[in-house]
Design a protein around this motif. Structure first.
Motif, PDB file in Angstrom:
ATOM      1  N   LYS A  25      40.776  44.381 -22.613  1.00 45.69           N
ATOM      2  CA  LYS A  25      39.454  44.902 -22.263  1.00 45.69           C
ATOM      3  C   LYS A  25      38.379  43.933 -22.707  1.00 45.69           C
ATOM      4  O   LYS A  25      38.376  43.477 -23.840  1.00 45.69           O
ATOM      5  N   ARG A  26      37.493  43.627 -21.805  1.00 44.89           N
ATOM      6  CA  ARG A  26      36.370  42.760 -22.137  1.00 44.89           C
ATOM      7  C   ARG A  26      35.183  43.620 -22.501  1.00 44.89           C
ATOM      8  O   ARG A  26      34.938  44.651 -21.871  1.00 44.89           O
ATOM      9  N   LYS A  27      34.473  43.181 -23.491  1.00 51.74           N
ATOM     10  CA  LYS A  27      33.280  43.914 -23.875  1.00 51.74           C
ATOM     11  C   LYS A  27      32.182  43.630 -22.860  1.00 51.74           C
ATOM     12  O   LYS A  27      32.096  42.523 -22.324  1.00 51.74           O
ATOM     13  N   ARG A  88      26.637  38.381 -25.955  1.00 52.71           N
ATOM     14  CA  ARG A  88      27.638  38.024 -24.934  1.00 52.71           C
ATOM     15  C   ARG A  88      26.951  37.634 -23.661  1.00 52.71           C
ATOM     16  O   ARG A  88      26.071  38.178 -23.179  1.00 52.71           O
TER      17      ARG A  88
END
Length: 88
Positions: A25-27, A88
């Motif tokens: 899972k990518r934030k 990010r």
């Protein structure tokens, strides 16, 4: 030209189990105000240090802190650096 011999593998090729095809899972990306907050911490810290140095600590509230004003100014800059690592 002769071909080289191919090695016979004794082990079967490693494959992932069928049921466990997980994708990491990518934030999600940071909200738009996050960059402004980082910049604000940097600018507040630098402005605090400049006011302290140019006024020789004579601004109301700064005179009682004395040399701790440097720590306050650099504290804002360090918090800005710490927050920027989460962007990010």
């Amino acid at each position: 030209m002769p071909e080289s011999r191919r090695r016979k593998s004794k082990k079967p090729a490693a494959t992932a189990p069928q049921g466990s095809t997980r994708t990491p899972k990518r934030k999600p990306p940071s909200p738009p105000w996050f960059g402004a907050m980082i910049l604000a911490f940097f600018l507040i810290g630098i402005a605090y240090l400049l006011v302290y140095y140019f006024s020789d600590g004579g601004v109301l509230g700064m005179e009682s802190l004395g040399g701790w004003n440097i720590l306050v100014g650099f504290g804002f800059v360090v918090v800005g650096l710490a927050v920027s690592t989460q962007w990010r």
